[in-house]
Scaffold this active site. Structure first.
Site, PDB file in Angstrom:
ATOM      1  N   ASP A 172      -3.765   2.870  -4.851  1.00  0.00           N
ATOM      2  CA  ASP A 172      -2.113   2.624  -4.695  1.00  0.00           C
ATOM      3  C   ASP A 172      -2.078   1.536  -3.985  1.00  0.00           C
ATOM      4  OD1 ASP A 172      -3.578   3.406  -2.307  1.00  0.00           O
ATOM      5  OD2 ASP A 172      -1.788   4.281  -1.752  1.00  0.00           O
ATOM      6  N   ASN A 205      -1.405  13.575  -4.860  1.00  0.00           N
ATOM      7  CA  ASN A 205      -2.611  13.917  -5.687  1.00  0.00           C
ATOM      8  C   ASN A 205      -2.921  15.212  -5.500  1.00  0.00           C
ATOM      9  OD1 ASN A 205      -2.920  11.893  -7.667  1.00  0.00           O
ATOM     10  ND2 ASN A 205      -4.417  10.603  -6.197  1.00  0.00           N
ATOM     11  N   ASP A 223       0.925  -1.144   0.001  1.00  0.00           N
ATOM     12  CA  ASP A 223      -0.111   0.007  -0.074  1.00  0.00           C
ATOM     13  C   ASP A 223       0.898   1.365  -0.226  1.00  0.00           C
ATOM     14  OD1 ASP A 223      -2.920   1.107   0.333  1.00  0.00           O
ATOM     15  OD2 ASP A 223      -1.831   2.107   2.005  1.00  0.00           O
ATOM     16  N   HIS A 279      -3.749  14.902 -10.187  1.00  0.00           N
ATOM     17  CA  HIS A 279      -3.719  13.296 -10.443  1.00  0.00           C
ATOM     18  C   HIS A 279      -2.857  12.944 -11.578  1.00  0.00           C
ATOM     19  CE1 HIS A 279      -7.222  12.601  -7.755  1.00  0.00           C
ATOM     20  NE2 HIS A 279      -7.806  13.842  -8.195  1.00  0.00           N
TER      21      HIS A 279
END
Length: 399
Positions: free
Chosen positions: A325, A290, A282, A295
């Site tokens: 992610d 972001n 992760d 983005h």
């Protein structure tokens, strides 16, 4: 003395001629009936085979549209064939019974043509739409016989003229014509039977000396060409769907569905090893990237993560983006927790170098990793939950 006028007696020659003419007429009429019945029988047999062939190809081309209930593509494919008079009506139903697409050709027919149509197509043909060995819908289709009606009219005209010609030129000519018709019909039915059983759409009917049968052969060849094209489109569409279904479009890695499928294979009896390791990864502070850089920058980070992970895949291993992610890996060559921890350390080193998101602009990115050992006697859900829990424990520790 009255002499009664006797009726003139016909000569033997005349009697023989009359008998011969009557016999010829009866034979010709019997031949006419036989020819017409044979033609109708072969026409019905051809239509049934033709409908089987058309139904198989059309149902195959509608699998994707049925699975996704895509009315637009289903209607487009059905309307295209319907407008070419491949069938009179077709209705595509979803598994729950509602209509996905429908096409009908309305025309008024006389009693004779209505009777002939009902004889050729006594019932709607029902075809199951099967995907992954499950019925996902049904296709009901009724054949189109408009060109057959013209064929029958031409046949009646030719046979009637043939009776006159045969009456004038002898019964031998009738036998020749009869043989030619059967040969032509056998060529058509044999070729259609070959296409149905071999799925070889490259073969075509040869030229025929009879105009009507030549038109008939041309129609069959056109139909086979169309089915060949549809079959090619279907193969291409299936390949595209397979790629889309199991590939993450952003990173080029396997997606969650592909990862689960590979995991199920590894746990099956045919799997290459009795146990293997699962890694869950992760991203750290990905939302911050972001929010700060946009983005587009986040997408570049994910693409670079995919590229760095992709290099580590070997043999039956796979790396997948599960979403956002989150990433996962299958490691089949690791034999101990110590080896996995060493592998994870090397993986962290790969992410020590920053990731470029624009010209001269870089960001740091790291992964929190959890792992677990998977055995063949376990369920997929239990393995995923254990690896996910280990990863989140590590994330709390890192904080």
């Amino acid at each position: 003395m009255l002499h009664l006028k006797r009726k003139s007696k016909s000569s033997i020659r005349k009697k023989i001629r009359k008998v011969s003419l009557l016999n010829s007429l009866l034979n010709l009429f019997a031949c006419w009936v036989l020819l017409f019945s044979t033609a109708i029988y072969f026409i019905k047999d051809y239509e049934q085979r033709n409908m089987d062939l058309l139904s198989t190809s059309l149902s195959s081309s509608l699998i994707a549209a049925t699975v996704f209930e895509d009315s637009y593509n289903a209607s487009r494919k059905i309307n295209a064939l319907g407008q070419q008079q491949m069938f009179d009506s077709a209705v595509l139903y979803a598994k729950d019974g509602h209509v996905i697409a429908r096409w009908e050709h309305s025309q008024k027919m006389s009693y004779f043509w209505s009777y002939l149509h009902s004889w050729l197509y006594p019932n709607k043909k029902k075809i199951e739409i099967i995907h992954d060995q499950q019925v996902v819908g049904w296709l009901f289709i009724v054949g189109n016989d408009s060109y057959l009606f013209n064929f029958i009219l031409y046949s009646v005209l030719i046979l009637t003229i043939g009776m006159v010609l045969i009456f004038l030129f002898s019964f031998v000519l009738s036998s020749i014509m009869y043989r030619k018709i059967l040969v032509a019909m056998n060529q058509i039915t044999t070729k259609i039977n070959h296409v149905i059983h071999t799925k070889d759409f490259t073969k075509r009917l040869p030229d025929n000396s009879l105009k009507e049968f030549q038109n008939f052969s041309d129609n069959v060849n056109s139909l086979i060409s169309e089915i060949e094209r549809l079959n090619g489109d279907l193969v291409h569409e299936n390949k595209s769907l397979a790629i889309k279904a199991y590939r993450d479009s952003l990173t080029g890695l396997d997606n969650r569905a592909a990862f689960i499928s590979q995991l199920q294979f590894m746990l099956s009896e045919n799997g290459p090893c009795p146990s293997f390791y699962i890694l869950f990864m992760d991203g750290n502070k990905f939302k911050q990237i972001n929010d700060t850089w946009g983005h587009a920058a986040g997408d570049k980070v994910l693409q670079e993560v995919g590229n760095r992970l992709k290099i580590l895949v070997k043999g039956e291993d796979c790396v997948a983006r599960l979403g956002g992610d989150e990433f996962a890996m299958i490691l089949s060559e690791m034999e101990s927790d110590h080896q996995v921890e060493a592998f994870i350390s090397g993986l962290h080193e790969r992410f020590q170098s920053p990731i470029e998101i624009a010209d001269g602009q870089t960001v740091s990115f790291s992964l929190t990793i959890g792992f677990t050992l998977a055995n063949k006697d376990e369920e997929v859900s239990d393995i995923l939950l254990r690896a996910d829990s280990h990863m989140y424990r590590n994330k709390k520790t890192e904080r």
